[in-house]
Write a protein that holds these residues in place. Structure first.
Motif, PDB file in Angstrom:
ATOM      1  N   UNK A 278       0.843  -1.038  -0.050  1.00  0.00           N
ATOM      2  CA  UNK A 278       0.083   0.023  -0.163  1.00  0.00           C
ATOM      3  C   UNK A 278       0.883   1.297   0.166  1.00  0.00           C
ATOM      4  N   UNK A 281       4.732   3.019  -3.800  1.00  0.00           N
ATOM      5  CA  UNK A 281       4.198   3.143  -5.211  1.00  0.00           C
ATOM      6  C   UNK A 281       5.347   2.902  -6.273  1.00  0.00           C
ATOM      7  N   UNK A 282       6.513   3.100  -5.970  1.00  0.00           N
ATOM      8  CA  UNK A 282       7.924   2.878  -6.784  1.00  0.00           C
ATOM      9  C   UNK A 282       8.694   2.194  -5.907  1.00  0.00           C
ATOM     10  N   UNK A 364      -2.485  11.434  -8.170  1.00  0.00           N
ATOM     11  CA  UNK A 364      -2.919  10.109  -8.651  1.00  0.00           C
ATOM     12  C   UNK A 364      -3.336   9.132  -7.359  1.00  0.00           C
ATOM     13  N   UNK A 365      -3.004   9.827  -6.197  1.00  0.00           N
ATOM     14  CA  UNK A 365      -3.657   9.124  -5.031  1.00  0.00           C
ATOM     15  C   UNK A 365      -4.016   9.867  -4.214  1.00  0.00           C
ATOM     16  N   UNK A 367      -6.619   9.764  -2.460  1.00  0.00           N
ATOM     17  CA  UNK A 367      -7.259   9.098  -1.406  1.00  0.00           C
ATOM     18  C   UNK A 367      -6.429   7.885  -0.948  1.00  0.00           C
ATOM     19  N   UNK A 368      -5.172   8.260  -0.937  1.00  0.00           N
ATOM     20  CA  UNK A 368      -4.122   7.071  -0.637  1.00  0.00           C
ATOM     21  C   UNK A 368      -3.901   7.088   0.952  1.00  0.00           C
ATOM     22  N   UNK A 456      -7.528  14.817 -15.298  1.00  0.00           N
ATOM     23  CA  UNK A 456      -7.654  13.341 -15.338  1.00  0.00           C
ATOM     24  C   UNK A 456      -6.830  12.694 -16.759  1.00  0.00           C
ATOM     25  N   UNK A 457      -6.487  11.662 -16.508  1.00  0.00           N
ATOM     26  CA  UNK A 457      -5.745  10.819 -17.743  1.00  0.00           C
ATOM     27  C   UNK A 457      -6.943  10.819 -18.763  1.00  0.00           C
ATOM     28  N   UNK A 459      -9.383   8.859 -20.941  1.00  0.00           N
ATOM     29  CA  UNK A 459      -9.897   7.460 -20.739  1.00  0.00           C
ATOM     30  C   UNK A 459      -9.875   7.030 -21.844  1.00  0.00           C
ATOM     31  N   UNK A 460      -9.748   5.498 -21.892  1.00  0.00           N
ATOM     32  CA  UNK A 460     -10.014   4.636 -23.140  1.00  0.00           C
ATOM     33  C   UNK A 460     -10.951   4.973 -23.743  1.00  0.00           C
ATOM     34  N   UNK A 462     -14.128   3.331 -26.380  1.00  0.00           N
ATOM     35  CA  UNK A 462     -14.512   2.220 -26.577  1.00  0.00           C
ATOM     36  C   UNK A 462     -15.572   2.459 -28.018  1.00  0.00           C
ATOM     37  N   UNK A 464     -18.178   1.808 -30.016  1.00  0.00           N
ATOM     38  CA  UNK A 464     -19.765   1.361 -29.582  1.00  0.00           C
ATOM     39  C   UNK A 464     -20.364   0.292 -30.828  1.00  0.00           C
TER      40      UNK A 464
ATOM     41  N   UNK B 174      -5.057   1.154  -0.442  1.00  0.00           N
ATOM     42  CA  UNK B 174      -4.647   2.320  -1.270  1.00  0.00           C
ATOM     43  C   UNK B 174      -4.733   1.591  -2.687  1.00  0.00           C
ATOM     44  N   UNK B 401      -7.435   4.401 -13.395  1.00  0.00           N
ATOM     45  CA  UNK B 401      -6.918   4.866 -14.637  1.00  0.00           C
ATOM     46  C   UNK B 401      -5.612   5.923 -14.435  1.00  0.00           C
ATOM     47  N   UNK B 402      -6.061   6.865 -13.494  1.00  0.00           N
ATOM     48  CA  UNK B 402      -5.179   7.953 -13.206  1.00  0.00           C
ATOM     49  C   UNK B 402      -3.765   7.338 -12.714  1.00  0.00           C
ATOM     50  N   UNK B 403      -4.049   6.569 -11.761  1.00  0.00           N
ATOM     51  CA  UNK B 403      -2.914   5.854 -11.126  1.00  0.00           C
ATOM     52  C   UNK B 403      -2.268   5.087 -12.139  1.00  0.00           C
ATOM     53  N   UNK B 408       2.024   3.814 -11.104  1.00  0.00           N
ATOM     54  CA  UNK B 408       2.054   3.459  -9.717  1.00  0.00           C
ATOM     55  C   UNK B 408       1.799   2.290  -9.333  1.00  0.00           C
ATOM     56  N   UNK B 409       2.546   1.519  -8.470  1.00  0.00           N
ATOM     57  CA  UNK B 409       2.052   0.293  -7.979  1.00  0.00           C
ATOM     58  C   UNK B 409       2.207  -0.931  -8.863  1.00  0.00           C
ATOM     59  N   UNK B 411       4.405  -2.386 -10.322  1.00  0.00           N
ATOM     60  CA  UNK B 411       5.372  -3.267 -10.169  1.00  0.00           C
ATOM     61  C   UNK B 411       5.102  -4.601  -9.148  1.00  0.00           C
ATOM     62  N   UNK B 431     -14.587  -0.246 -19.254  1.00  0.00           N
ATOM     63  CA  UNK B 431     -15.039   0.952 -20.012  1.00  0.00           C
ATOM     64  C   UNK B 431     -16.481   0.327 -20.962  1.00  0.00           C
TER      65      UNK B 431
END
Ligand SMILES: Nc1nc2c(ncn2[C@@H]2O[C@H](COP(=O)(O)OP(=O)(O)OP(=O)(O)O)[C@@H](O)[C@H]2O)c(=O)[nH]1
Ligand SMILES: Nc1nc2c(ncn2[C@@H]2O[C@H](COP(=O)(O)OP(=O)(O)O)[C@@H](O)[C@H]2O)c(=O)[nH]1
Ligand SMILES: [Mg+2]
Ligand SMILES: [Mg+2]
Lengths: 464, 441
Positions: A278, A281-282, A364-365, A367-368, A456-457, A459-460, A462, A464, B174, B401-403, B408-409, B411, B431
Motif C-alpha cells: 500500500x 508506489x515505486x 493520482x493518489x 485517497x491514498x 484526469x488522464x 480515458x480509453x 470504446x 460502440x 490504497x 486509470x489515473x494511477x 504507480x504500484x 511493479x 469501459x
C-alpha cells in the motif's frame, strides 16, 4: 499465523532490539494471562522445553526464545544483554560477535556463521513472513555489516519481506565519519529493502525531554500516568535504566505497533505484507516517516471523542514524528493509519475526512489512505495510533546528509580508514553518492507536480 | 432447494457470518413453520445431532477471521459452521489481487473445490452458489475471482451470484481501485449476477437512519445482512404457484440479469430504523412504496434526503437527463409483512422507469411474503439493475486509470504475473460496461 525474525546489528541495533524484546514480553504477558503459548506469541518467540526441544502452539509456556539474530563486531553490548535479565530469551547460538574482521570481508568464517545462523532461525519458522532489521546509520557495524546482511537476506530469502528500522545520526553525532557510513548504507537500503522506517535520534531526544518535562512539572489535573508513557519500561524485566533506554523504548513501541495487527485480532487486519503493497508506489521510494501517538496518557481514564480525535491530529504534528522533516509542506504519496484499541471504523472515517483537506496528496493518489484496526491496545493505553507516511519530505533530510558527506569527501577526510578495508574502493563512494542523488531527484520529480492542477488522464475509448 | 455460500477473505467471511445469523434468527422468530422450514432448507443442513449447520465454505489466506467466525457461530447456540468446511493459510494476500489470483488461487484450487463439492453434495437440490467477498483486499478479490472461475467450470449450468462489498471511496486500501477493477472485469465474464453493497452508503444509513454513534464493521454487516436477507428469505413469486419459491438465485437472475452486458445489481430497503424504535412504529404500504419508488428514481439508498424533484419522463419527454431520474433495465420488488396482498405496486410499473426495449411487465418482478421480516411489521426491498452503480463504477475506473497513467504500484502486480497488458484488458472491458450502462435511458 506467520512468524518474523529480528536481526539486530551493531550497538544501536542491539540496544534497541533489547528494548523491543523486553516490551514485547510485557505486552504478551499483559494480553495472555493464562500463560499459554499462543499463535500471537509464536510470531516472535519460540517455546522450548528444558532440553531445548520446540513445543507447539496451545501448550504451556516453558522457555521463550526470541526469534532474533544478534550481530556485532564488539562483544560489549551483546555480552551485557546476555548477562542481563533478558539473557534467557536468547540462545547463545543466536549471538554473533567478532572483533577481528572488517565489514567487507566475504567468505570469512564469521560471514559463514551469520548466514548459517539466519538459516537456522528461518528453519524454526513454519511460515516466515518478515525480517525486521534494526541498525544505526552512523556507526560502522550497523551501517556496514547491517546493510550487507540486508542484501544477504534478499539473496537467501527473496520471498520474505524486509522491513528496516534505521536510526539516523543527529547533527552533532559522536561518530565523525557518520556521513560516510550513512550515505554508503543508503545505497544498500534503497536497493535491497522493501520498506525503511527512518528514525532520528534528535527527534527521540526531543520527545523524551518533553515527556520528562510534562511528568515532572505537570499541571494540576493533568497528571500523567508514569507507566503509560511511551518511554517507560515499567513492567518489563529490565531494572535500572541505561542512558539510551528511554529513547529506545520509543522505537521498540514503534515496532510493537507495526506488528500488532499481524499478531492480534481486529475488525480490519493489516498484515505485514500490506505495508509495502500500500505504501510503496515505486520500488525505490520506500522511506516511511513514522509518527506515534499518544506519547503518554493522562491519569484520568475516560476518553471523550475529542481526545480520540486529538490523537489523530497529533499523528500529523511534528512533535510526534520520529523523523525530522516537514510532511505537511511536501507531498504525500501514501499514508497508513494503524490503530490499536477500542476504535471503530466511524472514528477512522471522521478523522480522515477532517484531516484530508490540510494534507497535500499526489494527484493520482488523492485517497491514498491505508487503515488497520487492531483490537488490542498497548500496555497502559486505551488506544494508540501509528502513522506511516510515504512523503517526499524525506528528501530534505537526505540532502543534508549528502551535504555533510560532500564536505568530508571533498577533503578526502578519513577516507583511508575505508580504503584500507579489503573490497572497498573509492568507486563505492561515488556510486553511493550517485544513488543518493538520483533518489533525491526522483522525489524532486514528484514534488514538481505539487499544486499543479492535474487533469484526469484521457480515458480509453470504446468502439460502440 | 439450497444455496451454497462461499465466503472469502476478511470481509466476505464477516459479512456472510452475519447473513447466516440474521437469516437464522429471522426464521426462528415466531411460529411460522413453512417459512422456517423453507428458509432452513435454503441456508442450513442438519448435523448428525440435528443441529443447524450453515451450507457454507469459509476461505481465507489467514486464520484469524475464520477462527473468529467459527467460534462466534458455535457460541450462538443456534447454528454453527461445519467442522471441516473451512480452509485457511497462514499469510494473507497482502491486498494484492495478483497474489490472490495468480498464486494463492491456483495453489489451493483442489482443496477449495473439494470443500465446495462436498457442500454441494449435501444439498438435495442445488439452487446455486453465492460467493461473498470484498473487492478491495487481495484474498476476497483475487482468490475470490479465481475460485468463481473454477466453480463456473465445474458447475456450468448452476446459477452463480457474487455478492461484493465495495470499499469506502476515500480509501482504506490504497490499491483498492486496481483490485476492484481487476475483480469486476473478470467476474463480469463468469458470474450470472453481481450484487453490490457500497460501504459508504451502508455507513451513511447506519449513521443517519439507525443513529449509531460509533459505527463498527459489525453494525455495517448487520445492515448488509438485513438487506440481503430480505431478498433471499423465502417469498412467493410468480412462478411459485402459491408456495414459497424454490430457487431464489435462479429467479433473481432471471428477473434481473437478462442481458449479458448488464449484471450489476443494487439494493434499497425500507424502512430502516433503530431497533428500539421498530416496536413503536407503524407503517402503511402506500407510504412505504411511495418512498421506495422515489428512492429508486432519485437513486438514493435512504428515505432521508430523497430528491423529490426527480421524476420519470412523461411519454412526451425524450431526454431523461432533464428530470434527473434513474433508469432501470429491470427491478425486483420484494414485499414482506402484514397485509402484503393489499399493497398497491402500480407505481413501479410506470414505463418511464425503464428502458424502452422491455415492456414494464417484463421489467418488473414482484415477490411477496406475508411473514414479517427481521422484526419489521412491513418492509419493502427493491433489487435494481439500473444506472445506480454507474457513478461509483466510473469513479473507480477513473481513479485506477489515473494511477495507472503514472504506473504507480504496477511493479507489485507484475511481481506476481499480472502485466500492464492485463490491466489494459480489464480497463477495456469495464469501459464497455460503463458505456452500456450510460446508454441505458
Ligand atoms: N462491509 C464490510 N466491509 C469490510 C469488512 N471487513 C473488511 N471490509 C472491507 O473489505 C476491504 C478489505 O478487504 P478484506 O476483506 O479485509 O481483504 P481480504 O479479502 O481478506 O484480502 P487480504 O487481507 O488482502 O488477503 C475494505 O474495503 C474494507 O472496508 C466487514 O466486516 N464489513
Ligand atoms: N537511538 C539510539 N541510538 C544509538 C544507540 N546506540 C548508538 N546510537 C547511535 O548510533 C550511532 C552509532 O552507531 P553504533 O550503533 O554505536 O555503531 P555500530 O555498533 O558500529 O553500528 C550514533 O548515531 C549513535 O547516536 C542506542 O541505543 N539508541
Ligand atoms: Mg485485510
Ligand atoms: Mg485478509
Amino acid at each position: 499465523m506467520t512468524q518474523s525474525i529480528v536481526v539486530q546489528v551493531g550497538q544501536c541495533g542491539n540496544q534497541v532490539g533489547c528494548r523491543f524484546w523486553d516490551l514485547a514480553l510485557r505486552e504478551h504477558a499483559n494480553v495472555n494471562k493464562m500463560g499459554e503459548y499462543d499463535e500471537a506469541l509464536g510470531s516472535f518467540f519460540r517455546n522450548v522445553d528444558s532440553r531445548n526441544r520446540a513445543c507447539g502452539v496451545g501448550g504451556r509456556i516453558q522457555h521463550l526464545k526470541a526469534r532474533a539474530v544478534l550481530v556485532d563486531m564488539e562483544e560489549g553490548v551483546v555480552n551485557e544483554i546476555l548477562q542481563g535479565p533478558l539473557g534467557e530469551v536468547f540462545d547463545s547460538t543466536q549471538l554473533l560477535t567478532d572483533v577481528a574482521v572488517g565489514h567487507m570481508t566475504y567468505g570469512s568464517c564469521y560471514w559463514e556463521q551469520i548466514v548459517d545462523t539466519l538459516r537456522k532461525a528461518a528453519e524454526h519458522c513454519d511460515c516466515l513472513q518478515c525480517f525486521f532489521l534494526i541498525h544505526s546509520m552512523g556507526g560502522g557495524t550497523g551501517s556496514g555489516l547491517g546493510t550487507r546482511v540486508l542484501s544477504l537476506l534478499e539473496e537467501e530469502f527473496p520471498e520474505v519481506c524486509r522491513i528496516v528500522t534505521s536510526v539516523y545520526p543527529s547533527a552533532e553525532d559522536d561518530v565523525i565519519t557518520s556521513p560516510y557510513n550513512s550515505v554508503l548504507a543508503m545505497k544498500e537500503l534503497t536497493e535491497h529493502a522493501d520498506c525503511v522506517i527512518p528514525v532520528e535520534n534528535q527527534s527521540l531526544v526531543d520527545i523524551v525531554s518533553k515527556i520528562k518535562h510534562m511528568s515532572d512539572g505537570g499541571m494540576p489535573g493533568r497528571v500523567i500516568k508514569r507507566d503509560s508513557t511511551i518511554i517507560s519500561g515499567e513492567g518489563g524485566l529490565s531494572g535500572a535504566e541505561k542512558p539510551f533506554d528511554a529513547m529506545n523504548n520509543i522505537v521498540a513501541n514503534l515496532l510493537l505497533n507495526i506488528t500488532s495487527s499481524a499478531r492480534f485480532e481486529g475488525s480490519l487486519n493489516m498484515d505485514l505484507n500490506e505495508i509495502a503493497m500500500n505504501l510503496v508506489p515505486f520500488p525505490r521510494l520506500h522511506y516511511l516517516v513514522p509518527s506515534l501517538t499518544p506519547l503518554y496518557t493522562l491519569a484520568d481514564v475516560s476518553i471523550p471523542t475529542r481526545r480520540l480525535d486529538q490523537m489523530f491530529s497529533d499523528a500529523f504534528s511534528k512533535d510526534h514524528q520520529l523523523f525530522r522533516c516537514d510532511p505537511k509542506n511536501s507531498l504525500y504519496l501514501a499514508c497508513a493509519l494503524m490503530v490499536r484499541g477500542n476504535v471503530q471504523v466511524s472514528d477512522l472515517r471522521r478523522n480522515i475526512e477532517r484531516l484530508r483537506p490540510s494534507l497535500p496528496f499526489v494527484s493520482w493518489n488523492q485517497e491514498g489512505w491505508k487503515t488497520g484496526l487492531c483490537s488490542v491496545p498497548p500496555v497502559g493505553h486505551s488506544h494508540a495510533l501509528l502513522a506511516l507516511a510515504n512523503n517526499t519530505c524525506v528528501k530534505s533530510r537526505f540532502m543534508e546528509l549528502r551535504e555533510s558527506f560532500t564536505k568530508l569527501y571533498r577533503k578526502k577526510a578519513h577516507l583511508h580508514h575505508y580504503l584500507n578495508v579489503e573490497g572497498m574502493e573509492q568507486r563505492s563512494f561515488s556510486e553511493a553518492l550517485n544513488s543518493l542523488s538520483s533518489l533525491i531527484e526522483e522525489y524532486d520529480h514528484l514534488d514538481a507536480t505539487k499544486g499543479k492542477l492535474m487533469r484526469d488522464a484521457a480515458r480509453l475509448s470504446i468502439a460502440r | 432447494m439450497s444455496v451454497v455460500t462461499v465466503q472469502l477473505g476478511q470481509c466476505g467471511n464477516q459479512v456472510a457470518h452475519q447473513l447466516f445469523d440474521t437469516v437464522c434468527s429471522d426464521a426462528q422468530d415466531g411460529q411460522r413453520k413453512t417459512y422456517c422450514t423453507a428458509s432452513t432448507e435454503r441456508f442450513f443442513r442438519r448435523s448428525s445431532q440435528g443441529d443447524l449447520v450453515a451450507r457454507a465454505v469459509l476461505i481465507d489466506m489467514e486464520p484469524k477471521v475464520i477462527n473468529h467466525c467459527m467460534n462466534e457461530a458455535a457460541h450462538s447456540g443456534r447454528w454453527s459452521y461445519g467442522d471441516t468446511s473451512h480452509f485457511s493459510q497462514k499469510q494473507g494476500s497482502g491486498n494484492n489481487w495478483a497474489n490472490g489470483y495468480c498464486v494463492h488461487g491456483p495453489r489451493h484450487k483442489e482443496v477449495v473445490e473439494e470443500l465446495v463439492r462436498r457442500e454441494v453434495e449435501r444439498c438435495d437440490r442445488l439452487a446455486g452458489l453465492m460467493a461473498m467477498m470484498s473487492v478491495a483486499g487481495g484474498t476476497g478479490s483475487g482468490v475470490g475471482t479465481f475460485v468463481t472461475q473454477g466453480l463456473r467450470d465445474i458447475y456450468p449450468k448452476s446459477f452463480i451470484l457474487n455478492h461484493l462489498t465495495w470499499p469506502y471511496e476515500t480509501g482504506e486500501v490504497i490499491v483498492q481501485n486496481y483490485n476492484s477493477m481487476l475483480t469486476l472485469a473478470h467476474l463480469y465474464q463468469l458470474s450470472d449476477a453481481i450484487l453490490v453493497h457500497e460501504n459508504d452508503t451502508v455507513h451513511r444509513i447506519c449513521s443517519q437512519l439507525l443513529n449509531i454513534k460509533h459505527i463498527s464493521f459489525s453494525d455495517i454487516n448487520k445492515l448488509i445482512a438485513h438487506q440481503l436477507g430480505s431478498v433471499l428469505q423465502p417469498a412467493l413469486t410468480a412462478d411459485s404457484h402459491g408456495g414459497y419459491s424454490r430457487n431464489p438465485l435462479g429467479e433473481l437472475v432471471c428477473a434481473l440479469a437478462c442481458h449479458p452486458e448488464y449484471k450489476l445489481l443494487s439494493v434499497c430497503t425500507i424502512p430502516q430504523m433503530p431497533s428500539a424504535s421498530i416496536a413503536y412504529s407503524t407503517f402503511s404500504w402506500p407510504a412505504l412504496l411511495k418512498h421506495l419508488r422515489q428512492m429508486l428514481i432519485s437513486n438514493s439508498k435512504m428515505e432521508e434526503g430523497i430528491d423529490w424533484q426527480a421524476r420519470p419522463p412523461a411519454a412526451s419527454e425524450r431526454s431523461r437527463s432533464l428530470t434527473g431520474a434513474n433508469t432501470s433495465l429491470a427491478n425486483l420488488l420484494i414485499l414482506r409483512g402484514k397485509d402484503v396482498y393489499s399493497a398497491e405496486t402500480g407505481g413501479f410499473e410506470d414505463p418511464g422507469l425503464y428502458t424502452p426495449w422491455l415492456s414494464s411487465g417484463e421489467a418488473l418482478n414482484l415477490w411477496k411474503s406475508p411473514v414479517p421480516f427481521n422484526k419489521y411489521e412491513k418492509s419493502a426491498t427493491v433489487v435494481s439493475n439500473s444506472r445506480a452503480l454507474l457513478r461509483p463504477l466510473d469513479h473507480m475506473v477513473r481513479k485506477a486509470w489515473n494511477m495507472f497513467a503514472s504506473r504507480a504500484y504496477i511493479h507489485q502486480y507484475v511481481k506476481f504475473g499480472i502485466s500492464e497488458e492485463d490491466f489494459l484488458d480489464s480497463f477495456t472491458s469495464l469501459e464497455q460496461v460503463i458505456s452500456s450502462y450510460s446508454q441505458l435511458c
